[in-house]
Design a protein around this motif. Structure first.
Motif, PDB file in Angstrom:
ATOM      1  N   PRO A  41      24.667  48.808  69.046  1.00  0.00           N
ATOM      2  CA  PRO A  41      24.048  49.806  69.923  1.00  0.00           C
ATOM      3  C   PRO A  41      24.576  49.629  71.353  1.00  0.00           C
ATOM      4  N   ALA A  42      24.745  50.740  72.057  1.00  0.00           N
ATOM      5  CA  ALA A  42      25.236  50.671  73.439  1.00  0.00           C
ATOM      6  C   ALA A  42      24.811  51.920  74.188  1.00  0.00           C
ATOM      7  N   LYS A  61      24.112  55.346  72.097  1.00  0.00           N
ATOM      8  CA  LYS A  61      24.583  55.273  70.710  1.00  0.00           C
ATOM      9  C   LYS A  61      23.871  54.127  70.009  1.00  0.00           C
ATOM     10  N   PRO A  62      23.061  54.418  68.999  1.00  0.00           N
ATOM     11  CA  PRO A  62      22.364  53.345  68.281  1.00  0.00           C
ATOM     12  C   PRO A  62      23.299  52.558  67.359  1.00  0.00           C
ATOM     13  N   LEU A 117      32.212  54.869  61.219  1.00  0.00           N
ATOM     14  CA  LEU A 117      32.068  54.705  62.677  1.00  0.00           C
ATOM     15  C   LEU A 117      31.084  55.703  63.274  1.00  0.00           C
ATOM     16  N   ASP A 118      30.954  56.872  62.657  1.00  0.00           N
ATOM     17  CA  ASP A 118      30.110  57.944  63.200  1.00  0.00           C
ATOM     18  C   ASP A 118      28.659  57.503  63.323  1.00  0.00           C
ATOM     19  N   GLN A 119      28.041  57.811  64.441  1.00  0.00           N
ATOM     20  CA  GLN A 119      26.618  57.557  64.579  1.00  0.00           C
ATOM     21  C   GLN A 119      26.035  58.573  65.559  1.00  0.00           C
ATOM     22  N   ALA A 120      24.869  59.114  65.209  1.00  0.00           N
ATOM     23  CA  ALA A 120      24.206  60.087  66.064  1.00  0.00           C
ATOM     24  C   ALA A 120      23.467  59.372  67.177  1.00  0.00           C
TER      25      ALA A 120
END
Lengths: 476, 511
Positions: free
Chosen positions: B433-434, B189-190, B207-210
C-alpha cells in the motif's frame, strides 16, 4: 526385419461437474447455442475466473485412483492463441505444475497377461467453444456453451506397443473414469477425446520420429488410425524416407491419416502463469477425504469377484469392465445364490439382449432381482435352462413376473413320475427300432430317445428323470 | 461547497446545510463549465446522478447516516458500470455497455455515493500523462498546458478541478499516485488483493489495484472503508478483516520510524522536488518521527522488470478484443485473419500496440526465460528489499515522481515516459500500500510525498498521511480558476450515456 510400434496417448476427459471450470454456468449438454455462456465465458472485460472445487476434487480422485502423485501445489497457465471459439484469446491450462503427477494403469491383454502403462501426468484445463461452419452460408457461427467446460488431459508414457494395447488402455481409462463417476466418457459426444502419438523403430533402437494423430473419436477409429499410421510409417522408412514430426488428422471415411496444414500447428503458445488465479494448494485433509470416498476400482473388483464367486479371470474381466454391469451381476448372484449361473446369464443372455436392443444396463427391461428369480427356478427344478430362455424372452418383452409367465405359458417342468413314465412308454412304443438297438447294446441311441421324449413334452419334462426312466424301462 | 472535502461535505449534508441534490447539481454545473477545457470526463450521467442524489436525500430523511451517503463520485472509465458506457479510454470499447457492475462500483453504490460519470484515462491504463486516451488528452487544472499525469488523469483532474470531491482510480505502476502528485491531491493505492478487481478492466492482472483520488487522506480512508474487503469473484482478493481506516487516523507521528530510501533521492530527481520533499520529511521529524536512511538495492531494476511483466500480462489480457463478440470490429473483414488484424490495428492506439508487441515478444519461445522468468526473479528481490527495510522502519517516504507536471507532448520517447514511474513501480511489483499526499509546489506546480507501508498496513499509511495533512496545508491549495475559463463554445462539454446509445448503430469507420 521387425518393426516395433511405440504409442503414447493424450486423452481429454470431460469432467462431469454441474458448472464450468471457472464460472458458475451450467455444463449440461445439448442446450440452445450460447444459452450457457455467462459474462466470464464470453470473456467480457473485467471478469475473472474462480476455480470450481468439484473439478479439482475430481482430478484428485482420478490421481488417487491411478496411484499418482498429487501435487500439493499446482499452477494454472495461460496458453495463448487466437481462435473465434476461444473467447479470452488464451486457454487456461496447466503446463509446468499439473495437479496429477506420475501414476500408472494396468491393462489386460488378449493372451491373458497384464501390462502396466505409465501415466506421465494429468492436468486440468478448460475446453474451447465450437465453431459451426455448416449452418451458415458465408459466415461461421460460434457456440460458446462448451467454452470453459472442465477437462482432464491424461498423458500416457510411450509404453503402448500396438493398436490393440492402445485400445485396451483407452477402454481401461474409460472404465476408471466411469467407476469414479467423474465423466460419462462418451466418445461419440466428445466427453472423451484421444490424440495418439505414434512412431516405429527397430527393436532396441532409439525412439523414432513420431506423428500425432488428432481427435480420434471412437475406440474403433483409434485402432484403425494407428494401424494405418504404422503401415504408412513402415512404407516410408522401408522406401528409404524419413518420418516428419507432424500433426495428422484421421479421416474415418477414407480410413487414412493426413497432415494438418502447417498454419494450424505452427503455434508458439507463449505459456505463462495465470495471474488471475492463485496456485492451487491441496492439503492432506482434502486428499484423505477424497481417498476415503474412492469407490472400489475395476481391478480390485475383478479380483474380488474371482475370489468371492470363483469366476474365471475372463468372466470377472467382462463383468467388471463397467461398474453398472458389475453391480447388476453382484445383485443377481447374491439374490440367487449361484454366481456361475448368474455370470453366464449376465454376460451371455442379458448382454445379448442389451446389444440387440441397443440399451444400457441402466435401462434393462429385466431387473437383477427378476433375473435372480429366473435362475432360482432353474435351480429348484421348476424349469430347465432351455425353458428359462423362453421365459427370459417373455421378461424382455416386459411381461409379468417369472412365476406368472411360467404358469401362464404352462412351462413348468414335468417332474411327476407317473407322467414321465407315460411319456417314456409312448416314446418306446413309437420308436421301437431304436429301443431295440439300445437293448442290443448301442448305448448312444439313448440320447435320441431322450430327445424324442423332451420334444414330446415340449421341453418341459425333467431331462434327468427322463434319462433315468428310459434306462430303467429298456433294461434288458 | 465545491472546495470542501468529503469529510466536510458529509458533515454539511448531515446537518442539512444543503441537500445531495443541490451538491450534485453544483458538481454537474461545474463539470458543464470546466470539462470542455479539462476533458476529465468521458461520460456524465446527469439524470441518473440527480435521481440517485434525490434517493440519498430521502434515505437521509429516514435516518440513514452512512458517511458517503449522497456524496458525488466519479469512476475511472476502467470500472464496468451496468448500462453505462465503459470505454477504458479506447476506441476498442468506445460503445461498450457492460451488463454488470464492477465490485468497486457496487460497493460505493451500496455506500450511498452518487455517480456523476466516468473519467478519462490513458488507453487501457497504459500511460503516465493521459495523452494516450482515444478521447483526447486531459489538462492539468493547475495549468492546462500541462498533463495531469496518468493513467488516472481524468479522476485526478476532476478532483483537483473541483468537478467532484472523490473519484476512483487504478494503479498498476503509479497510475493513481503520479497523477495525484501532478494535480496536488491525495492518491491512495491499497495492497494488492485488498480491493476487488472484479469488473475492473485488466491491464496487468498481478499489478492492477483499485484505489482512491481525494483531497485528503481522511477522505481516502472513508472511501477505502467502503471499497475494501473480500470478493469471492476475484480469486486474488484477500480474506482478512478490514481495519477501521478512519479510526487509525489518530495514529501518532511521535516515535514513528520513517525510512528514507537513498535510491529515490539520486539521479533524475529535480532540485525543486528534492528540496520540497526533504522539507516535508523535516515536518515529520519535527513532529517526533525518526528519519532512517534505508537502501533498496534492487530498486533500479524495477522499471525494466515492470516493462516485461506488465506488457506480458497485458498481451494476453487484451487478446479478448478480437472483434468477435463485442467492441470495435473493422468494416467488412475479408476473412478471419483480416478481421483480427484490422480490428486490432484500428481499435488500439499506438502505446497499447507497442506494449502488446513487447509483451508478446517477452513471452515468446526462446525469450521467456531471459525476460519473463528473470523479471519474476527481480520481483522477488524487490519484495525482499522492502521486507528487510520494514524490519527497521514503519513506513518509507520519498518523492512520488521525479518532477512536477510536464507540458503536453513533452515526452515523446516512450522510454522517457516509462521512467516517470521510477519511484512508484517497485511498490506495485511488491504489492504494497502507498499514498501520494501534496507536499509542496515547484515553479507553481504541485508535487507529492510518497508514503509506502508494509503489506496490508492501509490504516497506518492513511494515518501517517492524515497526520502529515494536520501539519501542512498543501492539500488545501486548490488551482486558481483563472486557468480554466471555458473555451470553444458549441463543443459539447462531455458525452452523455444517450450519445453512446444513439451512436451505437452509427458506422465506426467514419470516426
Amino acid at each position: 526385419m521387425e518393426w516395433e510400434t511405440v504409442i503414447g496417448l493424450e486423452v481429454h476427459v470431460q469432467l462431469s461437474t454441474r458448472s464450468k471450470l471457472f464460472s458458475g454456468t451450467s455444463t449440461a449438454f445439448g442446450a440452445a447455442p450460447n444459452s450457457q455462456a455467462n459474462i466470464y465465458d464470453l470473456a467480457m472485460p473485467g471478469t475473472l475466473p474462480v476455480l470450481n472445487g468439484e473439478a479439482l476434487r475430481m482430478a484428485v480422485r482420478f490421481g488417487l485412483a491411478i496411484g499418482a502423485e498429487i501435487s500439493r501445489k499446482s499452477v494454472f497457465d495461460r496458453k495463448n492463441y487466437f481462435y473465434p471459439d476461444l473467447p479470452k484469446g488464451y486457454q487456461t491450462s496447466q503446463l509446468e505444475f499439473p495437479t496429477v503427477g506420475r501414476g500408472s494403469i494396468v491393462i489386460h491383454l488378449d493372451d491373458g497377461s497384464e501390462k502396466e502403462i505409465g501415466v506421465t501426468r494429468a492436468h486440468m484445463e478448460e475446453d474451447a467453444g465450437k465453431s459451426l461452419h455448416e449452418e451458415f452460408a458465408t459466415d461461421s457461427g460460434i457456440d460458446l456453451n462448451r467454452a470453459g467446460t472442465p477437462l482432464l488431459e491424461i498423458v500416457s508414457e510411450p509404453d503402448l506397443r500396438s493398436a490393440g494395447e492402445a485400445v485396451a488402455y483407452l477402454k481401461k481409462l474409460h472404465s476408471i473414469v466411469r467407476y469414479l463417476d467423474i465423466s460419462d466418457g462418451d466418445m461419440s459426444q466428445g466427453s472423451m477425446r484421444c490424440d495418439a502419438n505414434v512412431s516405429i523403430r527397430r527393436p532396441g533402437a532409439e525412439l523414432g520420429a513420431r506423428t500425432e494423430i488428432k481427435n480420434v473419436n471412437s475406440f474403433r477409429f483409434v485402432e484403425k488410425a494407428i494401424h494405418y499410421e504404422v503401415r504408412r510409417q513402415q512404407d516410408v522408412l522401408e522406401d528409404g524416407g524419413t518420418i516428419v514430426q507432424e500433426t495428422r488428422l484421421y479421416d474415418s471415411v477414407r480410413d487414412e491419416t493426413r497432415p494438418m496444414r502447417g498454419k494450424e500447428v505452427a503455434n508458439d503458445y507463449r505459456y505463462f502463469p495465470e495471474p488471475d488465479l492463485l496456485p492451487v494448494v491441496i492439503d492432506e485433509e482434502l486428499i484423505e477425504q477424497v481417498r476415503a470416498e474412492l469407490p472400489e476400482l475395476p481391478d480390485a473388483r475383478r479380483q474380488r469377484l474371482r475370489e468371492k464367486f470363483g469366476l474365471s479371470d475372463y468372466d470377472a474381466g467382462v463383468l467388471t469392465a463397467s461398474r453398472e454391469v458389475a453391480d447388476y451381476f453382484e445383485q443377481t448372484a447374491s439374490a440367487c445364490g449361484d454366481a456361475k449361473l448368474a455370470a453366464n446369464w449376465v454376460s451371455v443372455e442379458l448382454r445379448g439382449l442389451l446389444n440387440r436392443e441397443n440399451l444400457s444396463i441402466a435401462d434393462s427391461p429385466i431387473s437383477a432381482t427378476c433375473l435372480a428369480g429366473l435362475i432360482c427356478r432353474i435351480k429348484d427344478g421348476t424349469i430347465s435352462g432351455k425353458i428359462a430362455k423362453t421365459v427370459f424372452e417373455h421378461l424382455a418383452d416386459g411381461e409379468a413376473s417369472v412365476d406368472e409367465i411360467i404358469e401362464k405359458e404352462g412351462l413348468r417342468q414335468v417332474t411327476d413320475t407317473r407322467e414321465i413314465e407315460n411319456l417314456v412308454a409312448q416314446v418306446i412304443a413309437e420308436n421301437a427300432p431304436q429301443a431295440q438297438q439300445y437293448r442290443d447294446g448301442r448305448q448312444q441311441v439313448l440320447g435320441y430317445l431322450v430327445g424324442q421324449a423332451m420334444k414330446l413334452s415340449r421341453g418341459k419334462a425333467n431331462p434327468a428323470q427322463v434319462n433315468q426312466l428310459l434306462r430303467d424301462k429298456l433294461q434288458p | 461547497m465545491l472546495h470542501l472535502s468529503v469529510t466536510e461535505l458529509a458533515a454539511e449534508l448531515s446537518r442539512g446545510a444543503f441537500s445531495s441534490v443541490e451538491l450534485t447539481r453544483a458538481c454537474l454545473d461545474r463539470i458543464r463549465q470546466r470539462n470542455p477545457r479539462l476533458n476529465a470526463f468521458i461520460t456524465v450521467c446527469e439524470e441518473s446522478a440527480l435521481a440517485e442524489a434525490a434517493g440519498a436525500d430521502r434515505a437521509r430523511a429516514r435516518g440513514d447516516t452512512r458517511p458517503l451517503l449522497g456524496i458525488p463520485l466519479a469512476h475511472k472509465d476502467i470500472f464496468c458500470t451496468r448500462g453505462l458506457p465503459t470505454t477504458c479510454g479506447s476506441r476498442m470499447l468506445r460503445h461498450f455497455l457492460p451488463p454488470y457492475d464492477a465490485g468497486v462500483v457496487e460497493k460505493l453504490r451500496e455506500a450511498g455515493a452518487v455517480l456523476l460519470g466516468k473519467t478519462n484515462m490513458d488507453e487501457f491504463a497504459m500511460g503516465s500523462s493521459n495523452e494516450t486516451s482515444f478521447f483526447g488528452p486531459v489538462c492539468n487544472p493547475h495549468d492546462p498546458d500541462k498533463v495531469p499525469g496518468g493513467s488516472s488523469g481524468g479522476s485526478a483532474a476532476a478532483v483537483a478541478g473541483g468537478l467532484c470531491p472523490m473519484a476512483t482510480g487504478t494503479d498498476t505502476g503509479g497510475s493513481i499516485r503520479q497523477p495525484a502528485s501532478f494535480c496536488g491531491i491525495t492518491g491512495f493505492k491499497p495492497s494488492y488483493g485488498r480491493v476487488s478487481r472484479w469488473g475492473m478492466i485488466a491491464f496487468a492482472s498481478s499489478l492492477d489495484q483499485a484505489g482512491t483520488l481525494t483531497r485528503t487522506a481522511a477522505d481516502a480512508a472513508l472511501m477505502m472503508q467502503a471499497m475494501a474487503g473480500l470478493d469471492p469473484r476475484d480469486s486474488t482478493s484477500v480474506d482478512r478483516p478490514v481495519e477501521d481506516y478512519a479510526g487509525e487516523a489518530g495514529v501518532s507521528l511521535r516515535g514513528l520510524r520513517v525510512g528514507v530510501p537513498l535510491p529515490h533521492f539520486t539521479e533524475g530527481l529535480s532540485a525543486g522536488v528534492e528540496q520540497g520533499v526533504r522539507a516535508a520529511l523535516g515536518e515529520l521529524e519535527k513532529a517526533g518521527a525518526e528519519l532512517i536512511d534505508i537502501d533498496l538495492p534492487n530498486n533500479y531494476l524495477s522499471v525494466p522488470a515492470y516493462y516485461v511483466v506488465a506488457p506480458a500480462e497485458a498481451s494476453a489480457n487484451l487478446s479478448r478484443y478480437d472483434g468477435v463478440r463485442y467492441g470495435y470490429r473493422c468494416e467488412e473483414p475479408k476473412d478471419l485473419e483480416d478481421l483480427y488484424t484490422r480490428t486490432r490495428s484500428e481499435g488500439f492506439g499506438e502505446e497499447v500496440k507497442r506494449r502488446i508487441l513487447v509483451g508478446t515478444y517477452a513471452l515468446s519461445a526462446g525469450y521467456y526465460d531471459a525476460y519473463y522468468v528473470k523479471a519474476q526473479r527481480i520481483r522477488r528481490l524487490i519484495r525482499r528489499d522492502f521486507a528487510r527495510a520494514f524490519a527497521k522502519v514503519d513506513v518509507i517516504a520519498g518523492p512520488t515522481s521525479p518532477h512536477v507536471a510536464f507540458a503536453h507532448g513533452a515526452k515523446a520517447d516512450p522510454v522517457e515516459m516509462y521512467l516517470e514511474d521510477i519511484f512508484t513501480i517497485a511498490v506495485n511489483l511488491a504489492g504494497l500500500p502507498a499514498i501520494s499526499v501534496p507536499a509542496g509546489h515547484d515553479r507553481g506546480l504541485p508535487f507529492g510525498l510518497h508514503i509506502i507501508g508494509p503489506d496490508f498496513s492501509e490504516a497506518r499509511v492513511l494515518g501517517v498521511a492524515h497526520q502529515f495533512q494536520q501539519l501542512t496545508d498543501w492539500h488545501l491549495q486548490l488551482p486558481r480558476d483563472t486557468h480554466l475559463s471555458p473555451t470553444s463554445p458549441g463543443h459539447p462539454p462531455f458525452r452523455t450515456p444517450e450519445d453512446t446509445h444513439h451512436s451505437r448503430n452509427a458506422r465506426e469507420g467514419a470516426s
